[in-house]
Each structure stands twice: as structure tokens, then as C-alpha cells.
Design a protein around this motif. Structure first.
Motif, PDB file in Angstrom:
ATOM      1  N   TYR A   1       0.722  -1.175  -0.094  1.00  0.00           N
ATOM      2  CA  TYR A   1       0.123   0.060  -0.085  1.00  0.00           C
ATOM      3  C   TYR A   1       0.946   1.261  -0.063  1.00  0.00           C
ATOM      4  O   TYR A   1       2.053   1.222   0.435  1.00  0.00           O
ATOM      5  CB  TYR A   1      -0.957  -0.054   1.181  1.00  0.00           C
ATOM      6  N   LYS A   2       0.150   2.516  -0.566  1.00  0.00           N
ATOM      7  CA  LYS A   2       0.922   3.627  -0.463  1.00  0.00           C
ATOM      8  C   LYS A   2       0.048   4.698   0.534  1.00  0.00           C
ATOM      9  O   LYS A   2      -0.951   4.667   0.390  1.00  0.00           O
ATOM     10  CB  LYS A   2       0.890   4.331  -1.961  1.00  0.00           C
ATOM     11  N   ILE A   3       0.971   5.221   1.319  1.00  0.00           N
ATOM     12  CA  ILE A   3       0.070   6.245   2.200  1.00  0.00           C
ATOM     13  C   ILE A   3      -0.149   7.604   1.373  1.00  0.00           C
ATOM     14  O   ILE A   3       0.748   8.095   0.723  1.00  0.00           O
ATOM     15  CB  ILE A   3       1.356   6.628   3.309  1.00  0.00           C
ATOM     16  N   LYS A   4      -1.598   7.871   1.480  1.00  0.00           N
ATOM     17  CA  LYS A   4      -1.875   8.956   0.618  1.00  0.00           C
ATOM     18  C   LYS A   4      -2.208  10.143   1.498  1.00  0.00           C
ATOM     19  O   LYS A   4      -1.873  11.393   1.173  1.00  0.00           O
ATOM     20  CB  LYS A   4      -3.249   8.788   0.049  1.00  0.00           C
ATOM     21  N   LYS A   5      -2.485   9.911   2.752  1.00  0.00           N
ATOM     22  CA  LYS A   5      -2.701  11.045   3.713  1.00  0.00           C
ATOM     23  C   LYS A   5      -2.237  10.447   5.110  1.00  0.00           C
ATOM     24  O   LYS A   5      -2.350   9.363   5.473  1.00  0.00           O
ATOM     25  CB  LYS A   5      -4.032  11.511   3.917  1.00  0.00           C
ATOM     26  N   PHE A   6      -1.651  11.537   6.012  1.00  0.00           N
ATOM     27  CA  PHE A   6      -1.109  11.268   7.421  1.00  0.00           C
ATOM     28  C   PHE A   6      -1.379  12.609   8.008  1.00  0.00           C
ATOM     29  O   PHE A   6      -0.950  13.572   7.935  1.00  0.00           O
ATOM     30  CB  PHE A   6       0.250  10.789   7.387  1.00  0.00           C
ATOM     31  N   ALA A   7      -2.084  12.353   9.210  1.00  0.00           N
ATOM     32  CA  ALA A   7      -2.468  13.442  10.119  1.00  0.00           C
ATOM     33  C   ALA A   7      -2.100  13.084  11.650  1.00  0.00           C
ATOM     34  O   ALA A   7      -2.248  11.906  11.959  1.00  0.00           O
ATOM     35  CB  ALA A   7      -3.964  13.639   9.937  1.00  0.00           C
ATOM     36  N   PHE A   8      -1.853  14.139  12.436  1.00  0.00           N
ATOM     37  CA  PHE A   8      -1.903  13.955  13.853  1.00  0.00           C
ATOM     38  C   PHE A   8      -2.939  14.873  14.405  1.00  0.00           C
ATOM     39  O   PHE A   8      -3.318  16.166  14.095  1.00  0.00           O
ATOM     40  CB  PHE A   8      -0.469  14.676  14.156  1.00  0.00           C
ATOM     41  N   PHE A   9      -3.604  14.401  15.477  1.00  0.00           N
ATOM     42  CA  PHE A   9      -4.649  14.823  16.160  1.00  0.00           C
ATOM     43  C   PHE A   9      -4.373  15.127  17.472  1.00  0.00           C
ATOM     44  O   PHE A   9      -4.023  14.129  18.238  1.00  0.00           O
ATOM     45  CB  PHE A   9      -6.066  14.130  15.912  1.00  0.00           C
ATOM     46  N   ASP A  10      -4.294  16.405  18.041  1.00  0.00           N
ATOM     47  CA  ASP A  10      -4.137  16.393  19.471  1.00  0.00           C
ATOM     48  C   ASP A  10      -5.281  16.033  20.363  1.00  0.00           C
ATOM     49  O   ASP A  10      -5.819  16.862  21.146  1.00  0.00           O
ATOM     50  CB  ASP A  10      -3.587  17.596  19.794  1.00  0.00           C
ATOM     51  N   GLN A  11      -5.576  14.916  20.698  1.00  0.00           N
ATOM     52  CA  GLN A  11      -7.088  14.291  21.412  1.00  0.00           C
ATOM     53  C   GLN A  11      -6.761  14.519  23.072  1.00  0.00           C
ATOM     54  O   GLN A  11      -7.490  14.869  23.466  1.00  0.00           O
ATOM     55  CB  GLN A  11      -7.009  12.835  21.139  1.00  0.00           C
ATOM     56  N   PHE A  12      -5.441  14.608  23.231  1.00  0.00           N
ATOM     57  CA  PHE A  12      -5.104  14.315  24.826  1.00  0.00           C
ATOM     58  C   PHE A  12      -3.912  15.508  24.975  1.00  0.00           C
ATOM     59  O   PHE A  12      -2.923  15.222  25.204  1.00  0.00           O
ATOM     60  CB  PHE A  12      -4.562  12.867  25.153  1.00  0.00           C
ATOM     61  N   PRO A  13      -4.325  16.942  24.977  1.00  0.00           N
ATOM     62  CA  PRO A  13      -3.262  17.949  25.530  1.00  0.00           C
ATOM     63  C   PRO A  13      -2.776  17.723  26.722  1.00  0.00           C
ATOM     64  O   PRO A  13      -3.372  17.231  27.797  1.00  0.00           O
ATOM     65  CB  PRO A  13      -4.067  19.077  25.307  1.00  0.00           C
ATOM     66  N   TYR A  14      -1.507  18.121  27.003  1.00  0.00           N
ATOM     67  CA  TYR A  14      -0.732  18.410  28.156  1.00  0.00           C
ATOM     68  C   TYR A  14      -0.495  16.660  28.522  1.00  0.00           C
ATOM     69  O   TYR A  14      -0.103  16.467  29.833  1.00  0.00           O
ATOM     70  CB  TYR A  14      -1.587  18.700  29.228  1.00  0.00           C
ATOM     71  N   THR A  15      -0.506  15.672  27.694  1.00  0.00           N
ATOM     72  CA  THR A  15       0.064  14.191  27.798  1.00  0.00           C
ATOM     73  C   THR A  15       0.926  13.764  26.625  1.00  0.00           C
ATOM     74  O   THR A  15       0.812  14.513  25.546  1.00  0.00           O
ATOM     75  CB  THR A  15      -1.166  13.429  27.864  1.00  0.00           C
ATOM     76  N   PRO A  16       1.519  12.826  26.868  1.00  0.00           N
ATOM     77  CA  PRO A  16       2.335  12.168  25.879  1.00  0.00           C
ATOM     78  C   PRO A  16       1.610  11.824  24.487  1.00  0.00           C
ATOM     79  O   PRO A  16       2.147  11.435  23.596  1.00  0.00           O
ATOM     80  CB  PRO A  16       3.242  11.213  26.296  1.00  0.00           C
ATOM     81  N   HIS A  17       0.442  11.701  24.777  1.00  0.00           N
ATOM     82  CA  HIS A  17      -0.284  10.912  23.631  1.00  0.00           C
ATOM     83  C   HIS A  17      -0.807  11.928  22.506  1.00  0.00           C
ATOM     84  O   HIS A  17      -1.379  12.875  22.587  1.00  0.00           O
ATOM     85  CB  HIS A  17      -1.693  10.133  24.238  1.00  0.00           C
ATOM     86  N   LEU A  18      -0.557  11.224  21.257  1.00  0.00           N
ATOM     87  CA  LEU A  18      -1.319  12.067  19.965  1.00  0.00           C
ATOM     88  C   LEU A  18      -1.662  10.808  19.264  1.00  0.00           C
ATOM     89  O   LEU A  18      -1.408   9.804  18.977  1.00  0.00           O
ATOM     90  CB  LEU A  18      -0.044  12.258  19.366  1.00  0.00           C
ATOM     91  N   GLU A  19      -2.940  11.235  18.753  1.00  0.00           N
ATOM     92  CA  GLU A  19      -3.942  10.228  17.889  1.00  0.00           C
ATOM     93  C   GLU A  19      -3.386  10.570  16.490  1.00  0.00           C
ATOM     94  O   GLU A  19      -3.091  11.562  15.856  1.00  0.00           O
ATOM     95  CB  GLU A  19      -5.270  10.746  17.950  1.00  0.00           C
ATOM     96  N   CYS A  20      -3.392   9.357  15.547  1.00  0.00           N
ATOM     97  CA  CYS A  20      -3.045   9.588  14.306  1.00  0.00           C
ATOM     98  C   CYS A  20      -3.993   8.908  13.234  1.00  0.00           C
ATOM     99  O   CYS A  20      -4.732   8.088  13.697  1.00  0.00           O
ATOM    100  CB  CYS A  20      -1.552   8.675  14.190  1.00  0.00           C
TER     101      CYS A  20
END
Length: 369
Positions: A342-361
Motif C-alpha cells: 500500500y501507499k500512504i496517501k494522507k497522514f494526520a496528527f490529532f491532539d486528542q489528549f493535550p498536556y499528555t504524551p499521547h497523540l492520535e494519528c
């Protein structure tokens, strides 16, 4: 955001860089993690305060009861506010605890208070006890429910008392359309509704030219399913949680959507059904015939463990993959296998959990020609 408990309360672990600083730190770390796969990442910021729609607070019940959270030293610290919570919860918290303090029935052996709220300004409060709760408790709790125009549930060992209802209705705006969601107490819901709207919008925009039918695994209450259904002829969505499937089926009625069917199956069970290794009565009862679907796209939003081996092989059957991940580490593991074909067409980071190390992708992949 300013919080007087920064550095004390352990919920916000990255607190000394400000909102933009903590986001830049996480984005830089994840750019480095995925730089071998892609280099053009979209970044979606959260509000810097009042962004969280659900929270659990222990009660310190000594001479003066108070909300409490675990500190960095793993010990409970008393708090009287939490500015990451949505404003309906933030404003309610001090008023609610003051009323509970003055009521011996409501305060006695109260162990925890859980909040669930929405952009629709409905709030549900669960009062959890280390004692039996009865009709006397119910009368006191009903006065509290009426006073604050909220919904209250009482829980003790083996007992759940619902005064009015055990759910709230969320209203999300996706592009130019609004969707209603029944969110049941105790079931999974996205914690940051502002980012949730952005994630759904991103997935819907980037799948508008896909065709045929959609398979969704780990669908929850239909959070992504409902808006994405407009891009496809038919949708089959699966989920293992009984309460989530119940809510999902009610949500398609709330939104008058006709082209979705939900099935209570784990991803592993669906793999067995898809390859005709096992028949499931749950599919027959709902008149779901997998042979009648023309699946072009699969949508997955797995738990932190990512895709299991069999599900990872299954998603390779589809032309397009939409992958939402709450754990970049397991996402990277899965992408190592998927990018072989597969080829990656789009990639995004979403800051679901501010002030924590977690990042949604979010990642959208299409099969290589």
C-alpha cells in the motif's frame, strides 16, 4: 491554559511548555517515528482548555470531602477544579460537591464521581459508593438531579440505579451536517469532542471519492460510521461491546440512515466469517450476507494494541484502508507490513489528549498498482 495543580496532579504530564510547546514536542517525536514512511503530516490542534468530555474523580472522604486525583508521587491530592473538562462539567463540579457535602445520605461512603458531558450541553453524573444505595439515597439524588438539570446514576456493588436515563445525546457538526449520538454511561466515547469532529471530517473528506461498500471494525457507537456512510453504497460495521452496538443501532434511527448494518463481532470473529471458516447466528439473525457486499474500503480504529495478526492480513484484501490510531508505536508496527503493498496517501496528527504524551494519528492508504 492555567491550572493551579500543574506539577502536582499527575493527569497533565507535559505542563511546563504551554499548549503549543507540548504539541510541538509530540509532533516532532512522531515525525521522527514515521519519517521513513511519509513526510507531509497534517496537524490538528485542540482547544487549550475545556476540551475533555468525560472524567473520573476519586473522593477524599474524611473531615471535608473533596475531589481528588493521583499526583506525580502516586498519592491522592485534593482538587476543587479541573480546567481541562468541558465547561458544563467545570462549572458544575464545585456546586455539586458543596451540595453533596451537606447531605449525609449522598456523602456517606461516596468513593468516586464520574462526569460525561457533550457539546449539546447535557451532563451525566455517576455517583459510586462503597455502601448499598437504596430508595432513601434515590430521593436525595433526585433533588440534586432536578436542582442542576443533569442526569444522575448511582452505583454500588452489584447495583445500578438510574434516576432518569443513563445516557446523553451528543451533537457533532461534520462539514455542513449535524449528527446525533446516544452516548451511554460506561461505554467508550471519544474524550475530546472538538478533535473528534476534526477526525471524522478528515476521514470523510479524504474518502469522498472512494466507491462501493465500506467495512468498519471496532466501530463503537457509530462515531465515524454515520458520517462516512454518505460516501459509500452500503456499510457493515462491527463491534464487540454489547452496549456500544445497542447505541449504534439507535443512532442510525436518530439520524435516519438506511445503508448501515451493525454486527456484534470481534475483529477476529469477523475474519472467520469473512473467510467462511465459521458461521455466526448474529449475522443470520440480522440478514447480513457478506457475499452481497462489494467492499472497497476498510476503516479501523483499534485499541492501543493495534491490529492483531489475522486482522492485519484481512485489511490487505481491500483497495483502501482508513486507519485511526491512539498508539503510534503499534501503528508503526502495522504500517511496516501494510506499506509493502500500500501507499500512504494522507497522514494526520490529532491532539486528542493535550498536556499528555499521547497523540492520535490518522492514515489513509491505497493499494499500489
Amino acid at each position: 491554559m492555567e491550572c493551579k495543580y500543574f506539577g502536582k496532579c499527575g493527569s497533565c504530564k507535559i505542563y511546563n511548555l504551554g499548549y503549543d510547546g507540548q504539541l510541538n514536542l509530540k509532533v516532532d517525536e512522531n515525525r521522527a517515528l514515521f519519517e521513513d514512511f511519509f513526510d507531509d503530516f497534517e496537524i490538528f490542534k485542540s482547544l487549550d482548555s475545556h476540551f475533555r468530555a468525560r472524567g473520573e474523580f476519586r473522593i477524599t472522604n474524611h473531615s471535608n470531602i473533596s475531589y481528588s486525583m493521583y499526583g506525580f508521587d502516586k498519592k491522592l491530592i485534593k482538587i476543587d477544579e479541573c480546567p481541562i473538562m468541558l465547561k458544563p462539567i467545570f462549572n458544575l463540579m464545585p456546586k455539586l460537591i458543596e451540595k453533596i457535602k451537606k447531605d449525609e445520605v449522598l456523602s456517606y461512603k461516596l468513593f468516586r464521581v464520574d462526569f460525561l458531558s457533550s457539546l449539546n450541553n447535557q451532563t451525566l453524573v455517576s455517583l459510586i459508593y462503597h455502601k448499598p444505595i437504596d430508595e432513601i439515597w434515590e430521593k436525595s439524588a433526585k433533588k440534586l438531579e432536578d436542582l442542576f438539570d443533569i442526569f444522575i446514576i448511582g452505583r454500588s456493588k452489584g447495583v445500578k440505579r438510574v434516576l432518569s436515563q443513563d445516557f446523553i445525546i451528543e451533537k457533532l457538526k461534520i462539514l455542513d451536517k449535524k449528527y446525533l449520538y446516544k452516548q451511554i454511561e460506561g461505554s467508550f466515547t471519544q474524550p475530546n469532542p472538538y478533535i473528534n469532529q476534526k477526525m471524522i471530517t478528515w476521514a470523510k473528506k479524504n474518502s469522498k471519492n472512494f466507491y462501493g461498500d465500506l467495512l468498519e471494525l471496532y466501530c463503537g457507537n457509530g462515531n465515524f460510521t454515520l458520517p462516512l456512510s454518505e460516501n459509500f453504497d452500503k456499510v457493515l460495521a462491527t463491534e464487540v461491546s454489547k452496549s456500544s452496538i445497542k447505541a449504534a443501532k439507535e443512532n442510525i434511527k436518530l439520524n435516519s440512515i438506511k445503508n448501515i448494518k451493525f454486527a456484534r463481532l470481534s475483529s477476529e470473529e469477523f475474519v472467520e466469517a469473512f473467510y467462511q471458516k465459521r458461521e455466526f447466528r448474529r449475522l443470520k439473525e440480522q440478514e447480513i450476507d457478506l457475499k452481497k457486499y462489494n467492499f472497497s474500503t476498510v476503516f479501523v480504529d483499534p485499541p492501543r494494541a493495534g491490529l492483531d495478526d489475522t486482522t492485519r492480513e484481512l485489511v490487505k484484501e481491500f483497495e483502501n484502508i482508513i486507519y485511526i490510531s491512539c498508539n503510534p508505536i503499534t501503528l508503526k508496527r502495522d504500517l511496516k507490513e501494510l506499506i509493502k503493498t500500500y501507499k500512504i496517501k494522507k497522514f494526520a496528527f490529532f491532539d486528542q489528549f493535550p498536556y499528555t504524551p499521547h497523540l492520535e494519528c490518522g492514515v489513509i492508504l491505497s493499494k499500489k498498482i
